[in-house]
Scaffold this motif. Structure first.
Motif, PDB file in Angstrom:
ATOM      1  N   ARG A  62      -9.602  -7.930   2.533  1.00 58.83           N
ATOM      2  CA  ARG A  62      -8.175  -8.156   2.518  1.00 58.83           C
ATOM      3  C   ARG A  62      -7.488  -8.061   3.825  1.00 58.83           C
ATOM      4  NH1 ARG A  62      -4.597  -3.501   2.128  1.00 58.83           N
ATOM      5  NH2 ARG A  62      -5.960  -1.693   2.079  1.00 58.83           N
ATOM      6  N   TYR A  65      -2.408  -6.038   6.183  1.00 55.56           N
ATOM      7  CA  TYR A  65      -1.040  -5.629   5.509  1.00 55.56           C
ATOM      8  C   TYR A  65      -0.783  -6.084   4.130  1.00 55.56           C
ATOM      9  CZ  TYR A  65      -1.019 -10.564   6.585  1.00 55.56           C
ATOM     10  OH  TYR A  65      -1.638 -11.914   6.684  1.00 55.56           O
ATOM     11  N   ALA A  66      -1.784  -6.542   3.476  1.00 56.22           N
ATOM     12  CA  ALA A  66      -1.752  -6.946   1.954  1.00 56.22           C
ATOM     13  C   ALA A  66      -1.795  -5.436   1.231  1.00 56.22           C
ATOM     14  CB  ALA A  66      -2.917  -7.664   1.658  1.00 56.22           C
ATOM     15  N   GLN A  67      -0.817  -5.466   0.219  1.00 56.73           N
ATOM     16  CA  GLN A  67      -0.613  -4.384  -0.511  1.00 56.73           C
ATOM     17  C   GLN A  67      -1.970  -3.884  -1.371  1.00 56.73           C
ATOM     18  OE1 GLN A  67       2.047  -2.332  -0.774  1.00 56.73           O
ATOM     19  NE2 GLN A  67       2.710  -3.452   1.234  1.00 56.73           N
ATOM     20  N   SER A  68      -2.897  -4.989  -1.829  1.00 54.29           N
ATOM     21  CA  SER A  68      -3.936  -4.555  -2.702  1.00 54.29           C
ATOM     22  C   SER A  68      -4.985  -5.561  -2.348  1.00 54.29           C
ATOM     23  CB  SER A  68      -3.455  -4.283  -4.147  1.00 54.29           C
ATOM     24  OG  SER A  68      -3.196  -5.689  -4.691  1.00 54.29           O
ATOM     25  N   TRP A  69      -6.206  -5.141  -2.963  1.00 56.58           N
ATOM     26  CA  TRP A  69      -7.402  -6.048  -2.861  1.00 56.58           C
ATOM     27  C   TRP A  69      -7.038  -7.348  -3.798  1.00 56.58           C
ATOM     28  CZ3 TRP A  69     -10.523  -4.749   0.653  1.00 56.58           C
ATOM     29  CH2 TRP A  69     -10.512  -3.455   1.012  1.00 56.58           C
TER      30      TRP A  69
END
Length: 121
Positions: A62, A65-69
């Motif tokens: 990912r 800076y992405a919050q989750s997978w």
């Protein structure tokens, strides 16, 4: 190369050489080295995929800076967390440029005996 055009089409959808190989496993045998050769011909590097020797152990990646997978990889991650608690794989993360990569490296020989980390006893 026999499947070069199809590999290029699949590269537009995903840059993951393992997903491309899974597609070909259903129809014909294409080696990972052949897929990577086509990918390298299109770009001088495979940015965001970590070291080549560890790429076969990637289960997800990912942007940093992405919050989750990615949602598509969540079940795979859950399955590997269970395998980690059983001592069959070692899960770890690495970073390559702007990507965080989740690895699951199989344990050779007998499973490791350790306390469960993800799902308790």
């Amino acid at each position: 190369m026999k499947f070069e055009q199809k590999i290029k089409q699949l590269m537009e959808r995903t840059r993951n050489p393992f997903e491309i190989q899974r597609y070909f496993d259903a129809t014909s045998k294409v080696k990972l080295s052949e897929i990577r050769a086509v990918m390298k011909a299109n770009q001088s590097d495979l940015p965001g995929w970590g070291r080549p020797c560890l790429q076969r152990h990637i289960i997800s990646r990912r942007k940093a800076y992405a919050q989750s997978w990615p949602d598509a990889d969540l079940q795979t991650i859950i399955d590997h967390k269970r395998l980690h608690d059983q001592g069959r794989v070692i899960m770890c993360q690495g970073r390559d440029g702007e990507y965080i990569i989740q690895y699951a490296i199989p344990v050779r020989g007998r499973p490791l005996r350790c306390a469960a980390y993800f799902y308790g006893g």
